[in-house]
Design a protein around this motif. Sequence first.
Motif, PDB file in Angstrom:
ATOM      1  N   LEU A   4      51.070  88.696  -3.957  1.00  0.00           N
ATOM      2  CA  LEU A   4      51.054  87.386  -3.120  1.00  0.00           C
ATOM      3  C   LEU A   4      50.785  87.876  -1.666  1.00  0.00           C
ATOM      4  O   LEU A   4      51.472  88.843  -1.141  1.00  0.00           O
ATOM      5  CB  LEU A   4      52.116  86.936  -3.067  1.00  0.00           C
ATOM      6  CG  LEU A   4      52.561  86.290  -4.695  1.00  0.00           C
ATOM      7  CD1 LEU A   4      54.081  85.723  -4.599  1.00  0.00           C
ATOM      8  CD2 LEU A   4      51.522  85.297  -5.293  1.00  0.00           C
ATOM      9  N   VAL A   5      49.671  87.349  -0.820  1.00  0.00           N
ATOM     10  CA  VAL A   5      49.508  87.362   0.434  1.00  0.00           C
ATOM     11  C   VAL A   5      49.453  86.126   1.336  1.00  0.00           C
ATOM     12  O   VAL A   5      48.513  85.332   1.116  1.00  0.00           O
ATOM     13  CB  VAL A   5      48.091  88.232   0.678  1.00  0.00           C
ATOM     14  CG1 VAL A   5      47.937  88.503   2.041  1.00  0.00           C
ATOM     15  CG2 VAL A   5      48.064  89.617  -0.396  1.00  0.00           C
ATOM     16  N   GLU A   6      50.376  85.995   2.276  1.00  0.00           N
ATOM     17  CA  GLU A   6      50.546  84.998   2.930  1.00  0.00           C
ATOM     18  C   GLU A   6      49.644  85.060   4.171  1.00  0.00           C
ATOM     19  O   GLU A   6      49.232  85.916   4.555  1.00  0.00           O
ATOM     20  CB  GLU A   6      51.924  84.593   3.449  1.00  0.00           C
ATOM     21  CG  GLU A   6      52.934  84.622   2.297  1.00  0.00           C
ATOM     22  CD  GLU A   6      53.724  85.707   1.986  1.00  0.00           C
ATOM     23  OE1 GLU A   6      54.625  85.660   1.632  1.00  0.00           O
ATOM     24  OE2 GLU A   6      53.113  86.924   2.398  1.00  0.00           O
ATOM     25  N   SER A   7      49.152  83.778   4.876  1.00  0.00           N
ATOM     26  CA  SER A   7      48.605  83.817   6.084  1.00  0.00           C
ATOM     27  C   SER A   7      48.670  82.598   6.660  1.00  0.00           C
ATOM     28  O   SER A   7      49.208  81.530   6.045  1.00  0.00           O
ATOM     29  CB  SER A   7      47.152  84.081   5.777  1.00  0.00           C
ATOM     30  OG  SER A   7      46.587  83.253   4.840  1.00  0.00           O
ATOM     31  N   GLY A   8      48.229  82.358   8.057  1.00  0.00           N
ATOM     32  CA  GLY A   8      48.305  81.141   8.577  1.00  0.00           C
ATOM     33  C   GLY A   8      49.642  80.794   9.399  1.00  0.00           C
ATOM     34  O   GLY A   8      49.625  79.786  10.050  1.00  0.00           O
ATOM     35  N   GLY A   9      50.416  81.768   9.519  1.00  0.00           N
ATOM     36  CA  GLY A   9      51.575  81.642  10.604  1.00  0.00           C
ATOM     37  C   GLY A   9      50.952  81.934  11.994  1.00  0.00           C
ATOM     38  O   GLY A   9      49.955  81.952  12.392  1.00  0.00           O
ATOM     39  N   GLY A  10      51.956  81.437  12.980  1.00  0.00           N
ATOM     40  CA  GLY A  10      51.662  81.635  14.289  1.00  0.00           C
ATOM     41  C   GLY A  10      52.445  81.095  15.173  1.00  0.00           C
ATOM     42  O   GLY A  10      53.479  80.534  14.774  1.00  0.00           O
ATOM     43  N   ASN A 114      59.942  86.147  -9.620  1.00  0.00           N
ATOM     44  CA  ASN A 114      59.368  87.472 -10.080  1.00  0.00           C
ATOM     45  C   ASN A 114      58.654  88.397  -8.922  1.00  0.00           C
ATOM     46  O   ASN A 114      58.739  89.519  -9.056  1.00  0.00           O
ATOM     47  CB  ASN A 114      58.633  87.323 -11.242  1.00  0.00           C
ATOM     48  CG  ASN A 114      59.399  86.569 -12.265  1.00  0.00           C
ATOM     49  OD1 ASN A 114      58.943  85.335 -12.478  1.00  0.00           O
ATOM     50  ND2 ASN A 114      60.243  87.240 -12.925  1.00  0.00           N
ATOM     51  N   TYR A 115      58.176  87.683  -8.330  1.00  0.00           N
ATOM     52  CA  TYR A 115      57.095  88.206  -7.049  1.00  0.00           C
ATOM     53  C   TYR A 115      57.140  87.590  -5.801  1.00  0.00           C
ATOM     54  O   TYR A 115      57.219  86.361  -5.571  1.00  0.00           O
ATOM     55  CB  TYR A 115      55.475  88.106  -7.628  1.00  0.00           C
ATOM     56  CG  TYR A 115      55.456  88.593  -9.043  1.00  0.00           C
ATOM     57  CD1 TYR A 115      55.313  87.748 -10.190  1.00  0.00           C
ATOM     58  CD2 TYR A 115      55.334  89.980  -9.363  1.00  0.00           C
ATOM     59  CE1 TYR A 115      55.027  88.437 -11.528  1.00  0.00           C
ATOM     60  CE2 TYR A 115      55.202  90.512 -10.591  1.00  0.00           C
ATOM     61  CZ  TYR A 115      54.994  89.714 -11.462  1.00  0.00           C
ATOM     62  OH  TYR A 115      54.933  90.181 -12.799  1.00  0.00           O
ATOM     63  N   TRP A 116      56.936  88.437  -4.772  1.00  0.00           N
ATOM     64  CA  TRP A 116      57.031  87.862  -3.334  1.00  0.00           C
ATOM     65  C   TRP A 116      56.042  88.463  -2.645  1.00  0.00           C
ATOM     66  O   TRP A 116      55.575  89.343  -2.764  1.00  0.00           O
ATOM     67  CB  TRP A 116      58.548  88.240  -2.679  1.00  0.00           C
ATOM     68  CG  TRP A 116      59.785  87.522  -3.536  1.00  0.00           C
ATOM     69  CD1 TRP A 116      60.232  88.046  -4.479  1.00  0.00           C
ATOM     70  CD2 TRP A 116      60.288  86.535  -2.815  1.00  0.00           C
ATOM     71  NE1 TRP A 116      61.312  87.177  -4.798  1.00  0.00           N
ATOM     72  CE2 TRP A 116      61.525  86.100  -3.793  1.00  0.00           C
ATOM     73  CE3 TRP A 116      59.998  85.605  -1.870  1.00  0.00           C
ATOM     74  CZ2 TRP A 116      62.007  85.100  -3.471  1.00  0.00           C
ATOM     75  CZ3 TRP A 116      60.918  84.713  -1.572  1.00  0.00           C
ATOM     76  CH2 TRP A 116      61.933  84.252  -2.423  1.00  0.00           C
ATOM     77  N   GLY A 117      55.534  87.742  -1.522  1.00  0.00           N
ATOM     78  CA  GLY A 117      54.727  88.050  -0.415  1.00  0.00           C
ATOM     79  C   GLY A 117      55.511  88.941   0.531  1.00  0.00           C
ATOM     80  O   GLY A 117      56.702  89.098   0.606  1.00  0.00           O
ATOM     81  N   GLN A 118      54.616  89.274   1.625  1.00  0.00           N
ATOM     82  CA  GLN A 118      55.250  90.076   2.562  1.00  0.00           C
ATOM     83  C   GLN A 118      55.752  89.409   3.824  1.00  0.00           C
ATOM     84  O   GLN A 118      56.468  89.747   4.665  1.00  0.00           O
ATOM     85  CB  GLN A 118      54.342  91.124   3.117  1.00  0.00           C
ATOM     86  CG  GLN A 118      53.242  90.530   4.076  1.00  0.00           C
ATOM     87  CD  GLN A 118      52.206  89.480   3.685  1.00  0.00           C
ATOM     88  OE1 GLN A 118      52.041  89.504   2.485  1.00  0.00           O
ATOM     89  NE2 GLN A 118      51.371  88.992   4.333  1.00  0.00           N
ATOM     90  N   GLY A 119      55.247  87.914   3.773  1.00  0.00           N
ATOM     91  CA  GLY A 119      55.846  86.867   4.812  1.00  0.00           C
ATOM     92  C   GLY A 119      54.741  86.585   6.068  1.00  0.00           C
ATOM     93  O   GLY A 119      54.038  87.643   6.338  1.00  0.00           O
ATOM     94  N   THR A 120      54.906  85.552   6.404  1.00  0.00           N
ATOM     95  CA  THR A 120      54.024  85.453   7.581  1.00  0.00           C
ATOM     96  C   THR A 120      55.017  84.564   8.710  1.00  0.00           C
ATOM     97  O   THR A 120      55.725  83.690   8.227  1.00  0.00           O
ATOM     98  CB  THR A 120      52.771  84.277   7.264  1.00  0.00           C
ATOM     99  OG1 THR A 120      52.135  84.266   8.284  1.00  0.00           O
ATOM    100  CG2 THR A 120      53.231  83.018   6.835  1.00  0.00           C
ATOM    101  N   GLN A 121      54.855  85.025  10.140  1.00  0.00           N
ATOM    102  CA  GLN A 121      55.895  84.487  10.941  1.00  0.00           C
ATOM    103  C   GLN A 121      55.248  83.026  11.675  1.00  0.00           C
ATOM    104  O   GLN A 121      53.928  83.036  11.788  1.00  0.00           O
ATOM    105  CB  GLN A 121      55.827  85.210  12.191  1.00  0.00           C
ATOM    106  CG  GLN A 121      56.687  85.067  13.390  1.00  0.00           C
ATOM    107  CD  GLN A 121      58.181  85.096  12.985  1.00  0.00           C
ATOM    108  OE1 GLN A 121      58.666  86.259  12.562  1.00  0.00           O
ATOM    109  NE2 GLN A 121      58.897  83.833  13.224  1.00  0.00           N
ATOM    110  N   VAL A 122      56.276  82.281  11.683  1.00  0.00           N
ATOM    111  CA  VAL A 122      55.917  81.088  12.302  1.00  0.00           C
ATOM    112  C   VAL A 122      56.972  80.840  13.462  1.00  0.00           C
ATOM    113  O   VAL A 122      58.081  80.876  13.280  1.00  0.00           O
ATOM    114  CB  VAL A 122      56.190  79.900  11.147  1.00  0.00           C
ATOM    115  CG1 VAL A 122      56.232  78.218  12.181  1.00  0.00           C
ATOM    116  CG2 VAL A 122      55.203  79.742  10.294  1.00  0.00           C
TER     117      VAL A 122
END
Length: 126
Positions: A4-10, A114-122
């Motif tokens: 899983l890959v998160e994006s869109g934070g800011g 079961n699975y996690w992404g690395q996170g995105t900062q908001v």
Amino acid sequence: QVQLVESGGGLVQAGGSLRLSCAASGRTFNNYDMGWFRQAPGKEREFVAAINWSESYADSVKGRFTISRDNPKNTVYLQMNNLKPEDTAVYYCAASNSRRDVSSNYYFRLTSYNYWGQGTQVVVSS
């Protein structure tokens, strides 16, 4: 195995909006229940929203956040509107193969996934 890959934070001002995306690898994305969690500095990771054939939300985000998924694109989204400074956190995407009623408290628990992404900062500024 699912990656899983998160994006869109800011950085956004209070009252603003952001849309987070979580792209999943694998060909069986539609077999997974998907969730969003967040972790603020010094606090525990907490449930935000989950989706399979229905949706559920934490009380703190109901009416402001919307979770959705696009199965052909293997992507789950979190639309965040009317953001508040207390929404500041690292947001994590997670996948569960449990296939239960998503409104169940089961999905509020980190150990249900079961699975996690690395996170995105908001970061929401006042």
